[in-house]
Motif scaffolding. Structure first.
Motif, PDB file in Angstrom:
ATOM      1  N   ASN A 186      -5.529 108.992 116.875  1.00 45.14           N
ATOM      2  CA  ASN A 186      -6.270 109.166 115.625  1.00 45.14           C
ATOM      3  C   ASN A 186      -7.734 109.533 115.848  1.00 45.14           C
ATOM      4  O   ASN A 186      -8.453 109.847 114.895  1.00 45.14           O
ATOM      5  N   ASN A 187      -8.188 109.484 117.094  1.00 41.53           N
ATOM      6  CA  ASN A 187      -9.560 109.881 117.391  1.00 41.53           C
ATOM      7  C   ASN A 187      -9.707 111.384 117.567  1.00 41.53           C
ATOM      8  O   ASN A 187     -10.826 111.896 117.658  1.00 41.53           O
ATOM      9  N   LEU A 188      -8.573 112.083 117.628  1.00 38.98           N
ATOM     10  CA  LEU A 188      -8.581 113.531 117.795  1.00 38.98           C
ATOM     11  C   LEU A 188      -8.074 114.188 116.517  1.00 38.98           C
ATOM     12  O   LEU A 188      -6.970 113.912 116.065  1.00 38.98           O
ATOM     13  N   LYS A 189      -8.895 115.039 115.942  1.00 37.92           N
ATOM     14  CA  LYS A 189      -8.484 115.759 114.736  1.00 37.92           C
ATOM     15  C   LYS A 189      -7.331 116.707 115.063  1.00 37.92           C
ATOM     16  O   LYS A 189      -7.155 117.106 116.215  1.00 37.92           O
ATOM     17  N   PRO A 190      -6.553 117.120 114.077  1.00 38.98           N
ATOM     18  CA  PRO A 190      -5.413 117.998 114.345  1.00 38.98           C
ATOM     19  C   PRO A 190      -5.829 119.324 114.973  1.00 38.98           C
ATOM     20  O   PRO A 190      -6.896 119.868 114.673  1.00 38.98           O
ATOM     21  N   ILE A 191      -4.968 119.840 115.837  1.00 43.15           N
ATOM     22  CA  ILE A 191      -5.111 121.198 116.350  1.00 43.15           C
ATOM     23  C   ILE A 191      -4.275 122.097 115.449  1.00 43.15           C
ATOM     24  O   ILE A 191      -3.077 121.848 115.269  1.00 43.15           O
ATOM     25  N   VAL A 192      -4.892 123.103 114.863  1.00 43.17           N
ATOM     26  CA  VAL A 192      -4.206 123.986 113.910  1.00 43.17           C
ATOM     27  C   VAL A 192      -3.867 125.307 114.590  1.00 43.17           C
ATOM     28  O   VAL A 192      -4.758 126.001 115.097  1.00 43.17           O
ATOM     29  N   PHE A 193      -2.585 125.633 114.627  1.00 39.82           N
ATOM     30  CA  PHE A 193      -2.119 126.907 115.166  1.00 39.82           C
ATOM     31  C   PHE A 193      -1.706 127.802 114.000  1.00 39.82           C
ATOM     32  O   PHE A 193      -0.840 127.430 113.201  1.00 39.82           O
ATOM     33  N   TYR A 194      -2.316 128.984 113.918  1.00 46.87           N
ATOM     34  CA  TYR A 194      -1.945 129.978 112.908  1.00 46.87           C
ATOM     35  C   TYR A 194      -1.462 131.225 113.626  1.00 46.87           C
ATOM     36  O   TYR A 194      -2.163 131.759 114.501  1.00 46.87           O
ATOM     37  N   GLY A 208      11.932 120.725 119.876  1.00 49.78           N
ATOM     38  CA  GLY A 208      10.939 120.050 120.711  1.00 49.78           C
ATOM     39  C   GLY A 208      10.414 120.872 121.862  1.00 49.78           C
ATOM     40  O   GLY A 208       9.571 120.391 122.620  1.00 49.78           O
ATOM     41  N   LEU A 209      10.886 122.118 122.005  1.00 52.03           N
ATOM     42  CA  LEU A 209      10.492 122.916 123.164  1.00 52.03           C
ATOM     43  C   LEU A 209       9.597 124.096 122.831  1.00 52.03           C
ATOM     44  O   LEU A 209       9.269 124.888 123.722  1.00 52.03           O
ATOM     45  N   VAL A 210       9.183 124.260 121.580  1.00 47.64           N
ATOM     46  CA  VAL A 210       8.150 125.249 121.274  1.00 47.64           C
ATOM     47  C   VAL A 210       6.832 124.749 121.860  1.00 47.64           C
ATOM     48  O   VAL A 210       6.618 123.538 122.004  1.00 47.64           O
ATOM     49  N   LEU A 214       5.282 120.883 122.767  1.00 51.35           N
ATOM     50  CA  LEU A 214       5.005 120.463 124.141  1.00 51.35           C
ATOM     51  C   LEU A 214       3.542 120.051 124.302  1.00 51.35           C
ATOM     52  O   LEU A 214       3.233 119.040 124.949  1.00 51.35           O
ATOM     53  N   ILE A 215       2.639 120.828 123.712  1.00 52.86           N
ATOM     54  CA  ILE A 215       1.209 120.493 123.756  1.00 52.86           C
ATOM     55  C   ILE A 215       0.967 119.168 123.038  1.00 52.86           C
ATOM     56  O   ILE A 215       0.191 118.326 123.506  1.00 52.86           O
ATOM     57  N   GLN A 216       1.627 118.986 121.922  1.00 50.23           N
ATOM     58  CA  GLN A 216       1.469 117.750 121.156  1.00 50.23           C
ATOM     59  C   GLN A 216       1.812 116.530 121.997  1.00 50.23           C
ATOM     60  O   GLN A 216       1.067 115.540 122.028  1.00 50.23           O
ATOM     61  N   ARG A 217       2.923 116.576 122.700  1.00 48.72           N
ATOM     62  CA  ARG A 217       3.338 115.419 123.489  1.00 48.72           C
ATOM     63  C   ARG A 217       2.450 115.230 124.723  1.00 48.72           C
ATOM     64  O   ARG A 217       2.219 114.100 125.153  1.00 48.72           O
ATOM     65  N   HIS A 348       3.415 129.193 128.247  1.00 47.78           N
ATOM     66  CA  HIS A 348       2.447 129.157 127.150  1.00 47.78           C
ATOM     67  C   HIS A 348       1.716 127.818 127.141  1.00 47.78           C
ATOM     68  O   HIS A 348       0.487 127.751 127.002  1.00 47.78           O
ATOM     69  N   THR A 349       2.497 126.755 127.266  1.00 43.65           N
ATOM     70  CA  THR A 349       1.933 125.409 127.198  1.00 43.65           C
ATOM     71  C   THR A 349       0.888 125.193 128.280  1.00 43.65           C
ATOM     72  O   THR A 349      -0.199 124.649 128.026  1.00 43.65           O
ATOM     73  N   GLU A 350       1.192 125.616 129.495  1.00 41.95           N
ATOM     74  CA  GLU A 350       0.240 125.442 130.603  1.00 41.95           C
ATOM     75  C   GLU A 350      -1.082 126.150 130.314  1.00 41.95           C
ATOM     76  O   GLU A 350      -2.165 125.591 130.539  1.00 41.95           O
ATOM     77  N   GLU A 351      -0.997 127.383 129.805  1.00 43.09           N
ATOM     78  CA  GLU A 351      -2.205 128.154 129.536  1.00 43.09           C
ATOM     79  C   GLU A 351      -2.993 127.582 128.359  1.00 43.09           C
ATOM     80  O   GLU A 351      -4.222 127.466 128.411  1.00 43.09           O
ATOM     81  N   PHE A 352      -2.292 127.233 127.286  1.00 37.58           N
ATOM     82  CA  PHE A 352      -2.972 126.664 126.125  1.00 37.58           C
ATOM     83  C   PHE A 352      -3.603 125.318 126.470  1.00 37.58           C
ATOM     84  O   PHE A 352      -4.727 125.021 126.049  1.00 37.58           O
ATOM     85  N   LEU A 353      -2.886 124.488 127.221  1.00 36.82           N
ATOM     86  CA  LEU A 353      -3.443 123.188 127.588  1.00 36.82           C
ATOM     87  C   LEU A 353      -4.709 123.350 128.412  1.00 36.82           C
ATOM     88  O   LEU A 353      -5.685 122.612 128.217  1.00 36.82           O
ATOM     89  N   ARG A 354      -4.691 124.294 129.330  1.00 35.45           N
ATOM     90  CA  ARG A 354      -5.858 124.501 130.174  1.00 35.45           C
ATOM     91  C   ARG A 354      -7.106 124.775 129.336  1.00 35.45           C
ATOM     92  O   ARG A 354      -8.147 124.128 129.524  1.00 35.45           O
TER      93      ARG A 354
END
Length: 363
Positions: A186-194, A208-210, A214-217, A348-354
């Motif tokens: 709850n200390n982190l505001k939502p990440i919005v993907f458009y 669960g694999l988009v 994956l980033i959410q978890r 995708h997840t690896e790059e976005f997380l970075r």
């Protein structure tokens, strides 16, 4: 406390839907107590004033956005139901809201099915099983947990990516408890993907694999998925709506749905509108991914030019994610040359997380 989960799937259709889904939020049926999902914790929504509980855009959007976007907003991509229970059996009953059972490039499970995860003893999320949808659009899945501990466990249920939910119930065995659970930081505001069909989840094998899930978890973060298949086109009305969400990051990944001219006409205006409304919120621009990437597309070059211009103007908190590594180097990251398969979404997840960790200063 670690759980070993044995998952059994049962799918059936019923004739009397009104008998299957009564109006009450709680009901008893044999040894099972059923709870309307609306009584639990629903995450992944940017607004509460939606037409239906599991819609992704507010009711007011219907009058200002393209009809196709409105229709796709009734797909429940990215929306989750979370709860805590000590029941050894968990039942999920749901009715999809349209007849899109499967798609040519996506299986029925990801289009119309559900994914269940549980919180492990190390605080990570582990896959518990998948609910397969019925072609008759009324389905049930049974998840059996072999667990010697009576303690409650947190669960996270992902809803269909390319279908919606008309009604959903969660069932537990009599004598057990279930409560809503706030499972994200709850200390982190939502990440919005458009974005496009890729953001919406095409073509993950299950919800669960988009990459957004994956980033959410990985980050234990709230995510708002505003992917609209074929319709992520940066209308200024979408900027107005998105700016209403108090986000930690706005991710704009729309190039695949935009012509060169649309990128020129809309992108800078869209970004400037967001920046005016949210002067301090980071904005991440994403290049269009290609399975055989060698250089930016024409629209990618236009986007890079816009990014460079805004940087020279010293617009703060503006970032860019190139597509070089979004799908890997081996040409194996897509299902059809465009839409990521599960391997592509992992990349995708690896790059976005970075870059998201860099933006948010997360270790």
């Amino acid at each position: 406390m670690k759980k070993k989960l044995l998952v059994l799937f049962f799918v059936f259709s019923v004739i009397e839907l009104s008998a299957q889904f009564p109006d009450s939020l709680t009901r008893v049926e044999g040894d099972t107590i059923w709870f309307d999902a609306r009584s639990l914790t629903i995450e992944g929504k940017g607004w509460v004033d939606t037409d239906s509980t599991f819609d992704r855009l507010p009711l007011k959007a219907k009058e200002i956005i393209p009809e196709r976007v409105w229709r796709l907003s009734k797909n429940s991509a990215g929306i989750t139901v979370s709860f805590s229970t000590n029941s050894k059996n968990i039942f999920v009953k749901w009715k999809n809201n349209n007849n899109t059972y499967a798609l040519p490039n996506m299986p029925a499970i990801s289009v119309s099915g559900i994914d269940l995860y549980y919180r492990a003893s190390d605080n990570s999320w582990k896959y518990a099983g998948t609910g397969r949808p019925s072609p008759t659009f009324s389905s049930i899945a049974v998840f059996s947990a072999a667990d010697e501990y009576p303690d409650k466990t947190d669960y996270l249920l992902y809803l269909p990516l390319y279908n919606g939910i008309a009604k959903m119930e969660i069932g537990i065995l009599k004598g057990n408890e279930i409560t809503p659970a706030n499972v994200f930081d709850n200390n982190l505001k939502p990440i919005v993907f458009y974005g496009t069909s890729i953001t919406q989840g095409g073509s993950a094998s299950r919800p669960g694999l988009v990459h957004t899930a994956l980033i959410q978890r990985q980050l234990n973060a709230k995510i708002v998925n505003l992917g609209f298949s074929g319709s992520g086109k940066m209308e200024i009305e979408m900027a107005q709506l998105i700016s209403e969400i108090d986000a930690s990051v706005y991710v704009l990944d729309c190039l695949w749905n935009m012509t060169d001219d649309l990128v020129k006409e809309r992108t800078e205006h869209f970004i400037r509108f967001l920046r005016e409304r949210k002067p301090d919120t980071p904005i991440l621009l994403v290049e269009d991914s290609k399975y055989n990437y060698s250089s930016p597309s024409e629209r990618g070059k236009i986007l890079i030019g816009i990014f460079d211009k805004l940087q020279k103007e010293q617009m703060k908190e503006i970032y860019f994610l190139g597509a070089q590594n979004l799908l890997g180097k081996d040409w194996e990251g897509t299902i059809d040359g465009v839409h990521p398969n599960d391997l592509g979404f992992m990349r995708h997840t690896e790059e976005f997380l970075r870059i998201i960790k860099e933006i948010l200063k997360i270790n």
